[in-house]
Design an enzyme around this catalytic site. Structure first.
Site, PDB file in Angstrom:
ATOM      1  N   CYS A 120      43.111  45.500  46.131  1.00 37.46           N
ATOM      2  CA  CYS A 120      44.385  44.781  46.303  1.00 37.46           C
ATOM      3  C   CYS A 120      44.982  45.021  47.677  1.00 37.46           C
ATOM      4  O   CYS A 120      45.849  44.297  48.111  1.00 37.46           O
ATOM      5  CB  CYS A 120      45.356  45.241  45.247  1.00 37.46           C
ATOM      6  SG  CYS A 120      45.460  47.011  45.272  1.00 37.46           S
TER       7      CYS A 120
ATOM      8  N   GLU B  78      45.725  34.563  46.295  1.00 43.07           N
ATOM      9  CA  GLU B  78      44.858  35.737  46.269  1.00 43.07           C
ATOM     10  C   GLU B  78      43.463  35.328  45.811  1.00 43.07           C
ATOM     11  O   GLU B  78      43.310  34.770  44.727  1.00 43.07           O
ATOM     12  CB  GLU B  78      45.401  36.796  45.309  1.00 43.07           C
ATOM     13  CG  GLU B  78      44.533  38.033  45.302  1.00 43.07           C
ATOM     14  CD  GLU B  78      44.958  39.042  44.262  1.00 43.07           C
ATOM     15  OE1 GLU B  78      45.129  38.670  43.098  1.00 43.07           O
ATOM     16  OE2 GLU B  78      45.109  40.207  44.635  1.00 43.07           O
TER      17      GLU B  78
ATOM     18  N   LYS C  17      43.866  51.659  28.240  1.00 45.30           N
ATOM     19  CA  LYS C  17      42.925  50.562  28.051  1.00 45.30           C
ATOM     20  C   LYS C  17      42.361  50.137  29.395  1.00 45.30           C
ATOM     21  O   LYS C  17      43.057  49.569  30.225  1.00 45.30           O
ATOM     22  CB  LYS C  17      43.587  49.348  27.390  1.00 45.30           C
ATOM     23  CG  LYS C  17      42.540  48.299  27.015  1.00 45.30           C
ATOM     24  CD  LYS C  17      43.068  46.902  26.903  1.00 45.30           C
ATOM     25  CE  LYS C  17      42.863  46.114  28.145  1.00 45.30           C
ATOM     26  NZ  LYS C  17      41.442  45.957  28.525  1.00 45.30           N
TER      27      LYS C  17
ATOM     28  N   GLU D  30      51.655  47.302  39.357  1.00 50.16           N
ATOM     29  CA  GLU D  30      50.922  47.246  40.634  1.00 50.16           C
ATOM     30  C   GLU D  30      50.075  45.985  40.565  1.00 50.16           C
ATOM     31  O   GLU D  30      49.075  45.962  39.833  1.00 50.16           O
ATOM     32  CB  GLU D  30      50.038  48.471  40.770  1.00 50.16           C
ATOM     33  CG  GLU D  30      50.777  49.775  40.855  1.00 50.16           C
ATOM     34  CD  GLU D  30      51.562  49.895  42.153  1.00 50.16           C
ATOM     35  OE1 GLU D  30      52.430  50.770  42.232  1.00 50.16           O
ATOM     36  OE2 GLU D  30      51.305  49.104  43.075  1.00 50.16           O
TER      37      GLU D  30
HETATM   38  O1  TXE Z   1      43.249  41.923  36.443  1.00 53.47           O
HETATM   39  P1  TXE Z   1      43.816  41.458  35.058  1.00 53.47           P
HETATM   40  P2  TXE Z   1      41.726  42.168  36.746  1.00 53.47           P
HETATM   41  C1  TXE Z   1      44.749  42.938  40.852  1.00 53.47           C
HETATM   42  C2  TXE Z   1      44.018  42.092  41.844  1.00 53.47           C
HETATM   43  C3  TXE Z   1      43.432  41.009  40.985  1.00 53.47           C
HETATM   44  C4  TXE Z   1      43.317  41.592  39.626  1.00 53.47           C
HETATM   45  C5  TXE Z   1      41.906  41.782  39.277  1.00 53.47           C
HETATM   46  O2  TXE Z   1      44.922  41.621  42.779  1.00 53.47           O
HETATM   47  O3  TXE Z   1      44.318  39.928  40.930  1.00 53.47           O
HETATM   48  O4  TXE Z   1      44.004  42.847  39.631  1.00 53.47           O
HETATM   49  O5  TXE Z   1      41.809  42.713  38.241  1.00 53.47           O
HETATM   50  C6  TXE Z   1      44.431  43.676  30.904  1.00 53.47           C
HETATM   51  N1  TXE Z   1      48.218  42.173  27.813  1.00 53.47           N
HETATM   52  N2  TXE Z   1      44.753  44.294  41.304  1.00 53.47           N
HETATM   53  O6  TXE Z   1      41.011  40.855  36.711  1.00 53.47           O
HETATM   54  O7  TXE Z   1      43.130  40.300  34.487  1.00 53.47           O
HETATM   55  C7  TXE Z   1      42.967  43.500  31.221  1.00 53.47           C
HETATM   56  O8  TXE Z   1      42.178  43.645  30.054  1.00 53.47           O
HETATM   57  C8  TXE Z   1      47.841  43.409  28.204  1.00 53.47           C
HETATM   58  C9  TXE Z   1      45.941  44.772  41.984  1.00 53.47           C
HETATM   59  O9  TXE Z   1      41.218  43.255  35.869  1.00 53.47           O
HETATM   60  O10 TXE Z   1      45.252  41.371  35.292  1.00 53.47           O
HETATM   61  C10 TXE Z   1      42.740  44.625  32.214  1.00 53.47           C
HETATM   62  O11 TXE Z   1      42.539  45.845  31.547  1.00 53.47           O
HETATM   63  N3  TXE Z   1      46.806  43.647  29.035  1.00 53.47           N
HETATM   64  C11 TXE Z   1      45.982  46.256  41.971  1.00 53.47           C
HETATM   65  C12 TXE Z   1      44.066  44.656  32.979  1.00 53.47           C
HETATM   66  O12 TXE Z   1      45.013  43.971  32.172  1.00 53.47           O
HETATM   67  C13 TXE Z   1      46.146  42.581  29.513  1.00 53.47           C
HETATM   68  C14 TXE Z   1      44.685  46.898  42.316  1.00 53.47           C
HETATM   69  C15 TXE Z   1      44.010  43.948  34.316  1.00 53.47           C
HETATM   70  O13 TXE Z   1      43.479  42.684  34.069  1.00 53.47           O
HETATM   71  C16 TXE Z   1      46.480  41.257  29.169  1.00 53.47           C
HETATM   72  C17 TXE Z   1      43.609  46.316  41.585  1.00 53.47           C
HETATM   73  C18 TXE Z   1      47.574  41.074  28.274  1.00 53.47           C
HETATM   74  N4  TXE Z   1      47.963  39.870  27.873  1.00 53.47           N
HETATM   75  C19 TXE Z   1      43.623  45.020  41.127  1.00 53.47           C
HETATM   76  N5  TXE Z   1      45.613  40.425  29.822  1.00 53.47           N
HETATM   77  C20 TXE Z   1      47.057  46.915  42.815  1.00 53.47           C
HETATM   78  N6  TXE Z   1      48.127  46.230  43.209  1.00 53.47           N
HETATM   79  O14 TXE Z   1      46.940  48.097  43.088  1.00 53.47           O
HETATM   80  C21 TXE Z   1      44.779  41.203  30.541  1.00 53.47           C
HETATM   81  N7  TXE Z   1      45.085  42.508  30.352  1.00 53.47           N
END
Ligand code: TXE
Length: 485
Positions: free
Chosen positions: A281, A385, A172, A247
């Site tokens: 990140c 962050e 997803k 991650e």
């Molecule tokens: O993250 P989200 P985002 C982190 C970065 C930032 C964030 C931004 O630090 O904080 O990611 O990306 C799904 N159950 N990193 O806004 O909201 C959502 O649909 C299951 C760190 O996308 O956490 C999306 O597909 N899934 C990283 C995914 O989770 C759920 C590198 C991420 O969404 C959900 C890149 C739920 N309840 C970004 N809620 C690293 N450390 O390498 C949301 N999602």
């Protein structure tokens, strides 16, 4: 306009509810696609199809699956321009960056794991009177959930090792950036990847994402995203004893010592701060400068930041495009306001870039790269962050002092250290509580190395053997040697 569909059992199909969500281009603020608003029943369909493909896929040898990865790499390489254009349209990142980083690394992810898989040898442990053989089997059907900042790059980073180790997949992507995941599914369909081996379901995290976490037929979750969501993933999947790879977020330090090559350190600090509009990140969002060079560094740093070419993501000259969405722009702006309330001084940036590239001024989530000085390292802007084009500057006098400041962070993902004394650099790096530290460079990546963080930056590592271990189960077989042999 794309009408993106789920990819289940080798076919493209709408959500069973027929509901859809709009997908926007952050530079034009135009709708560029609709995606399925999938629910539990769509995940059920995907898992059933993955389970039916599992047996045949895991019967292939590692070499045969490595051959598949090479075929996929070749096919994606053919599509480099289309991937770069699509990723840029979906994220607002400069097309040159999308080509050089997102598209290229998606190809290398498959190529790397194909080669790494071929050189993998079975582990054995010899005793006086017995031999232990470590036998690897696939985990089974795995759930891959990925974020919007490096959509195809991070999805393929998980898909490649998962396929190599014989797993089937329910993936997803972020609902904000679905398009290149859709291209990956199209590529699998064109190559004739066996139906059900890879399934893609689109939709909202708390709906279809949550359904993936909860499905008993999915035996492992590899998640990349925010720390808050990471908590939800862990809370849901851990009691089901699913394997978990998390991650998460970061608040990484860039540390510049007085003996650093100043121009090199300035270039590195700017790259680390503002690549992909600071939406990586691994970005260095807290910059610590040894006080005796602080003023000189700041002057050069600000000069470089002001020279960043902000522009239309589709223009080859553009070095920084938009942030991911107008909503995210407001979030970053709230930190700019907070910085001023906390006593910070904005040395450059802090305002939107009224570009007018696409229609009337103000269209597009453009924010100038922003540098804030004079904030304590304990301020919210220096500890939370922000994940956008905004960094804070801090000075220090001793190694002990700066280590204290860095390690107070609740995050521990990455960092970079700039010094001409490599021995000191390595010694210092070992004391930073994080998973990755670069010395005199940033984002220099060997895919065999462990990638991941500690504290609120996540659990587990990806890369090389760590990915193979995550995406396989181990059985130790101990064979007692009979007397005659
Ligand atoms: O993250 P989200 P985002 C982190 C970065 C930032 C964030 C931004 O630090 O904080 O990611 O990306 C799904 N159950 N990193 O806004 O909201 C959502 O649909 C299951 C760190 O996308 O956490 C999306 O597909 N899934 C990283 C995914 O989770 C759920 C590198 C991420 O969404 C959900 C890149 C739920 N309840 C970004 N809620 C690293 N450390 O390498 C949301 N999602």
């Amino acid at each position: 306009m794309h009408s993106v569909e789920n990819f289940i059992a080798g076919s493209f199909t709408p959500a069973q509810s027929k509901q859809t969500i709009n997908n926007f281009n952050p530079a034009t603020e135009q709708i560029i696609a609709t995606i399925p608003r999938s629910q539990k029943e769509d995940v059920e369909h995907a898992v059933t199809s993955a389970h039916s493909a599992q047996k045949e896929w895991s019967k292939l040898t590692l070499e045969q699956r490595a051959d598949w990865l090479d075929k996929i790499a070749d096919a994606l390489e053919e599509k480099t321009e289309e991937i770069a254009h699509t990723e840029s349209m979906d994220t607002g990142k400069p097309i040159a960056l999308a080509r050089r980083v997102d598209a290229a690394r998606s190809v290398s992810n498959f190529r790397f794991f194909a080669a790494f898989g071929r050189q993998h040898t079975q582990q054995t442990f010899q005793m006086d009177d017995a031999i232990n053989i470590v036998h690897r089997t696939p985990v089974g059907t795995v759930g891959l959930i990925t974020p919007w900042n490096l959509p195809l790059y991070l999805l393929t980073w998980k898909v490649a090792p998962a396929l190599l180790m014989g797993n089937t997949i329910v993936a997803k992507p972020s609902e904000i950036t679905p398009l290149t995941a859709n291209m990956l599914a199209q590529t699998f369909a064109e190559l004739g990847l066996p139906q059900g081996v890879f399934n893609l379901v689109h939709g909202l995290g708390p709906e279809v994402g949550q359904a993936i976490l909860e499905h008993p037929g999915i035996k492992a979750i590899s998640f990349t995203g925010g720390t808050d969501t990471g908590r939800i993933v862990a809370r849901t999947a851990a009691p089901m004893f699913k394997k978990l790879s998390l991650e998460l977020g970061g608040k990484n330090a860039t540390v510049v010592f007085a003996d650093a090559d100043l121009d090199n350190a300035v270039d590195g600090a700017v790259r680390a701060a503002f690549t992909n509009s600071g939406q990586v990140c691994l970005c260095g969002s807290r910059i610590f400068i040894e006080s005796e060079i602080a003023e000189h560094f700041k002057q050069k740093f600000i000069e470089k930041v002001r020279a960043i070419q902000l522009g239309d993501p589709m223009d080859e000259e553009t070095e920084m495009g938009t942030v991911i969405s107008p909503e995210h722009l407001l979030k970053v702006e709230s930190y700019i306001d907070l910085a001023q309330k906390e006593g910070g001084v904005i040395l450059t940036g802090g305002t939107r870039e009224m570009t007018g590239y696409y229609g009337p001024e103000g269209i597009g989530a453009y924010l100038r790269p922003t540098v804030v000085d004079k904030l304590p390292h304990t301020s919210r802007c220096a500890t939370e962050e922000i994940f956008g084009p905004m960094v804070t500057l801090h000075s220090f006098t001793t190694e002990h002092e700066v280590l204290e400041m860095i390690n107070q962070s609740e995050y521990g993902l990455a960092g970079s250290v700039w010094t001409s004394n490599l021995e000191r650099g390595q010694q210092f790096a070992q004391q930073i509580e994080s998973g990755i530290v670069w010395v005199n460079t940033w984002l220099h990546r060997d895919l065999r190395t462990p990638f991941g963080g500690v504290k609120n930056s996540g659990v587990g590592r990806e890369g090389g053997q760590w990915s193979l271990d995550f995406f396989s189960e181990l059985t130790n077989i101990c064979v007692k040697e009979t007397r005659e042999n």
